[in-house]
Design a protein around this motif. Structure first.
Motif, PDB file in Angstrom:
ATOM      1  N   VAL B 160       0.836  -1.184   0.000  1.00 29.58           N
ATOM      2  CA  VAL B 160       0.000   0.000   0.000  1.00 29.58           C
ATOM      3  C   VAL B 160       0.873   1.236   0.000  1.00 29.58           C
ATOM      4  O   VAL B 160       1.814   1.361   0.774  1.00 29.58           O
ATOM      5  N   ASN B 161       0.565   2.129  -0.922  1.00 33.54           N
ATOM      6  CA  ASN B 161       1.362   3.311  -1.215  1.00 33.54           C
ATOM      7  C   ASN B 161       0.479   4.431  -1.703  1.00 33.54           C
ATOM      8  O   ASN B 161      -0.727   4.323  -1.735  1.00 33.54           O
ATOM      9  N   ILE B 162       1.166   5.475  -2.151  1.00 35.31           N
ATOM     10  CA  ILE B 162       0.472   6.456  -2.963  1.00 35.31           C
ATOM     11  C   ILE B 162       1.085   6.332  -4.361  1.00 35.31           C
ATOM     12  O   ILE B 162       2.046   5.596  -4.547  1.00 35.31           O
ATOM     13  N   ASP B 163       0.537   7.046  -5.311  1.00 36.88           N
ATOM     14  CA  ASP B 163       1.098   7.019  -6.662  1.00 36.88           C
ATOM     15  C   ASP B 163       2.267   7.999  -6.709  1.00 36.88           C
ATOM     16  O   ASP B 163       2.085   9.196  -6.895  1.00 36.88           O
ATOM     17  N   TYR B 164       3.453   7.473  -6.513  1.00 40.00           N
ATOM     18  CA  TYR B 164       4.620   8.339  -6.403  1.00 40.00           C
ATOM     19  C   TYR B 164       4.915   9.095  -7.681  1.00 40.00           C
ATOM     20  O   TYR B 164       5.362  10.238  -7.648  1.00 40.00           O
ATOM     21  N   ILE B 298      -1.525   4.649   5.715  1.00 40.75           N
ATOM     22  CA  ILE B 298      -0.804   3.669   4.917  1.00 40.75           C
ATOM     23  C   ILE B 298      -0.450   2.484   5.798  1.00 40.75           C
ATOM     24  O   ILE B 298      -0.662   1.325   5.435  1.00 40.75           O
ATOM     25  N   GLY B 299       0.055   2.784   6.987  1.00 37.64           N
ATOM     26  CA  GLY B 299       0.355   1.712   7.931  1.00 37.64           C
ATOM     27  C   GLY B 299      -0.896   0.939   8.306  1.00 37.64           C
ATOM     28  O   GLY B 299      -0.922  -0.292   8.287  1.00 37.64           O
ATOM     29  N   ALA B 300      -1.930   1.686   8.619  1.00 35.21           N
ATOM     30  CA  ALA B 300      -3.167   1.060   9.072  1.00 35.21           C
ATOM     31  C   ALA B 300      -3.753   0.154   7.986  1.00 35.21           C
ATOM     32  O   ALA B 300      -4.120  -0.996   8.244  1.00 35.21           O
ATOM     33  N   VAL B 301      -3.822   0.686   6.781  1.00 33.56           N
ATOM     34  CA  VAL B 301      -4.398  -0.096   5.685  1.00 33.56           C
ATOM     35  C   VAL B 301      -3.540  -1.319   5.379  1.00 33.56           C
ATOM     36  O   VAL B 301      -4.051  -2.411   5.117  1.00 33.56           O
ATOM     37  N   ALA B 302      -2.245  -1.131   5.453  1.00 32.44           N
ATOM     38  CA  ALA B 302      -1.352  -2.268   5.196  1.00 32.44           C
ATOM     39  C   ALA B 302      -1.632  -3.378   6.204  1.00 32.44           C
ATOM     40  O   ALA B 302      -1.748  -4.551   5.847  1.00 32.44           O
ATOM     41  N   MET B 303      -1.768  -2.988   7.439  1.00 32.45           N
ATOM     42  CA  MET B 303      -2.028  -3.982   8.467  1.00 32.45           C
ATOM     43  C   MET B 303      -3.399  -4.623   8.254  1.00 32.45           C
ATOM     44  O   MET B 303      -3.561  -5.826   8.414  1.00 32.45           O
ATOM     45  N   ARG B 304      -4.346  -3.808   7.880  1.00 28.63           N
ATOM     46  CA  ARG B 304      -5.682  -4.347   7.638  1.00 28.63           C
ATOM     47  C   ARG B 304      -5.643  -5.363   6.503  1.00 28.63           C
ATOM     48  O   ARG B 304      -6.253  -6.426   6.576  1.00 28.63           O
ATOM     49  N   LEU B 305      -4.923  -5.020   5.468  1.00 28.16           N
ATOM     50  CA  LEU B 305      -4.784  -5.934   4.337  1.00 28.16           C
ATOM     51  C   LEU B 305      -4.150  -7.240   4.802  1.00 28.16           C
ATOM     52  O   LEU B 305      -4.589  -8.337   4.444  1.00 28.16           O
ATOM     53  N   LEU B 321      -3.487   1.886  -3.707  1.00 28.00           N
ATOM     54  CA  LEU B 321      -2.954   3.244  -3.784  1.00 28.00           C
ATOM     55  C   LEU B 321      -3.869   4.170  -3.015  1.00 28.00           C
ATOM     56  O   LEU B 321      -5.061   4.267  -3.304  1.00 28.00           O
ATOM     57  N   LEU B 322      -3.326   4.841  -2.038  1.00 26.68           N
ATOM     58  CA  LEU B 322      -4.117   5.788  -1.256  1.00 26.68           C
ATOM     59  C   LEU B 322      -3.994   7.171  -1.890  1.00 26.68           C
ATOM     60  O   LEU B 322      -3.030   7.452  -2.607  1.00 26.68           O
ATOM     61  N   PRO B 323      -4.957   8.024  -1.642  1.00 26.61           N
ATOM     62  CA  PRO B 323      -4.925   9.347  -2.268  1.00 26.61           C
ATOM     63  C   PRO B 323      -3.846  10.238  -1.644  1.00 26.61           C
ATOM     64  O   PRO B 323      -3.527  10.111  -0.481  1.00 26.61           O
ATOM     65  N   TYR B 324      -3.314  11.111  -2.489  1.00 31.39           N
ATOM     66  CA  TYR B 324      -2.330  12.059  -1.981  1.00 31.39           C
ATOM     67  C   TYR B 324      -2.821  13.442  -2.374  1.00 31.39           C
ATOM     68  O   TYR B 324      -3.844  13.577  -3.051  1.00 31.39           O
TER      69      TYR B 324
END
Lengths: 333, 333
Positions: B160-164, B298-305, B321-324
């Motif tokens: 899980v990231n943003i669109d860099y 990002i951390g939270a969603v990663a853990m949830r995933l 991809l999370l919004p930025y």
DNA sequence: AAAAGCTTTTAAAACGCTTGCATTTGTTTG
DNA sequence: CAAACAAATGCAAGCGTTTTAAAAGCTTTT
């Protein structure tokens, strides 16, 4: 379906030795003939055997894991300690179970209990308040515990710190030497011993020595956060303070920025000294004068002490005080 | 000598039921007559029984523990992610084994292996480089893994990231809109995909669109640290840049202070946008304009995933991809 | 009141390893 | 060369749970 996990039994069979022997070579027990060791090692390598730490833990009653209770990893003060802890833990082959407590007594108890349930070999506790319920849990369990950067007024549990009384006294003295008469003392909750007993005492001592009357209106009790620092500036200013000793770097940088945004010239119109000498002191402009304390080392030493306790070594001194100092940077004249 | 640890067996005996029944009530299994449950619960309470998680782990092959590999807890970017991870882990009754890797490939492999040996149910990996050896370990094990704030160009492992690419493109565009022609791009090692592939690509795209020639002399490769930022200012200045896009907040604040100490007026003479929108962006003076990204989330969603994967639930999308966004604060005109 | 079908409960086999004790093998000694 | 001792290995009993298959208890049904 599942990748068949291979066990010590498989290794023993393949190497035609007993499980005991395999266990011995895995654990580096010297009572194994070199030839045997070699043979076993080869099989281990061939089968790609990985010992199961959980089974190990159950059988040996040691998990090589220690619990770390931290108020908030995101606070540089605590994460610096944590880094020291983790490094020496790794050095001694321990792993860290990290748990955030938010300085919340209930969570602390809860977390401590799950750590104990997981059979950690020891725990490192950070947090400024040893509540009775926490103390009860501490004493109830036989698991060694050490406080890192936290203080136990009763001195019942092992801890590593600096001498907060002296440190704040010296910081306050510095400000007094710079001709400040109205020195604010801003820190976290006074119900936390580190603030209400130690730091406050140092602050008062310095004032008394200089024959400056103690004024309760100059002591500010707030949160350890940047926002809190910014917010409290107005009150500090209103109280007529010309300087401040501050108990936390985030708080200090907030206050500093609050003053700066208010067009106060620092250090000419207002001086301040903070307490933790974290990265933040170098990041701010001006850089912050600070009590220096070896954050990383406090963590490291605490962990080292814990290893000794877990090892049942004789401990000469349960409460270790590390040296501190004062650096004057840009926020003092 | 030792405080006699009391086991499920003791409870069973005292309550005159079988261990199986005790196990059921402890685990909330509904197939227990209310009266029996009550009786057992009373005994548990009276004896102060605490289930041994290690034994549990061995029997059930689940440890309710996940490993978290982090480059450095002391870096606010990572500790913010970690905080998100820990919070949702707690929410789902998992504990976190935290291990610092220093972005060092060898340590990463090592640490991953000890985590797997400890039978963690899953792993969250932070670190910008998925080396081949790490990837090998990943695929070798059946343990679910997700990357948090790190990118896998091969998209093999969940993340899980943003669109860099887009984020940096937009940041660069902002600077271009402010009439900057010579925009420096300063970040960590270009051999890390996040920099060398993603961010750099976004930077180049923005330039190309504005018909500005790409100049390799304007890209600076360094460490993610405050010192590195301070140190690189001279080179950035020498290259004639009038603005910079920066890949890390500590690095950015270093550069900012470096410029400030050099009497450069920011944002009038030099603009900059940083990447992580951590606390630091509010702490600096001027406050830093930044790409905003929800670090905690990002951390939270990663853990949830990860919880879903550990639960063997169907995953629709492995790479989230999370919004930025972009916030302009004091370091842009 | 026996048969059928549930709901509870039990017995005991894992889980994968460590470790104390016994045994075997090897080496010295008298 | 037997006796005595030391080194190397093996046996098997745990460690404290979970879990499966079987047994036991209860209710309904007929």
């Amino acid at each position: 379906m599942d990748k068949q996990t291979i066990t010590i039994y498989d290794v023993a069979r393949e190497a035609s030795v007993s499980m005991a022997t395999v266990s011995r070579v895995v654990n580096g027990n010297p009572n194994v003939k070199p030839a045997t060791r070699k043979k076993v090692l080869e099989v281990i390598d061939r089968l790609d055997y990985r010992p199961n730490a959980v089974a190990r833990g159950l059988a040996s009653k040691k998990t090589t894991t220690v619990g770390v209770i931290i108020p908030d990893v995101t606070n540089i003060y605590f994460s610096s300690l944590a880094r020291g802890i983790d490094d020496v833990a790794t050095m001694y082959k321990y792993n860290i179970i990290l748990a955030n407590s938010d300085e919340n007594g209930q969570k602390e108890v809860q977390v401590l209990n799950t750590l104990l349930a997981k059979q950690v070999d020891g725990v490192i506790f950070m947090g400024n308040q040893i509540t009775d319920s926490i103390r009860a849990e501490f004493t109830r369990s036989k698991t060694p515990i050490v406080l890192a950067g936290s203080v136990d007024p009763e001195a019942q549990v092992a801890s590593v710190n600096i001498d907060y009384v002296e440190a704040i006294e010296e910081a306050t003295n510095t400000l007094i030497r710079h001709d400040n008469q109205k020195i604010a003392f801003v820190t976290g909750s006074l119900s936390e011993p580190i603030n209400g007993q130690y730091r406050l005492k140092g602050y008062k001592k310095a004032l008394a020595q200089a024959k400056i009357a103690y004024d309760p209106n100059l002591v500010f009790e707030t949160e350890y956060s940047y926002k809190a620092g910014e917010a409290i500036w107005d009150r500090v200013k209103a109280a007529g303070a010309t300087a401040a000793v501050i108990g936390d770097d985030e708080l200090a940088i907030g206050l500093l920025n609050g003053a700066g945004d208010d067009d106060v010239n620092i250090p000419n119109d207002f001086e301040l000294i903070t307490s933790n000498d974290s990265k933040l002191t170098e990041i701010s402009r001006p850089k912050m004068s600070s009590i220096t304390q070896p954050l990383y080392d406090i963590g490291a030493v605490a962990m080292r002490l814990l290893t000794k306790m877990m090892n049942k070594e004789e401990i000469d001194n349960q409460t270790i005080l590390l040296p501190y100092g004062i650096v004057e940077r840009g926020t003092t004249k």
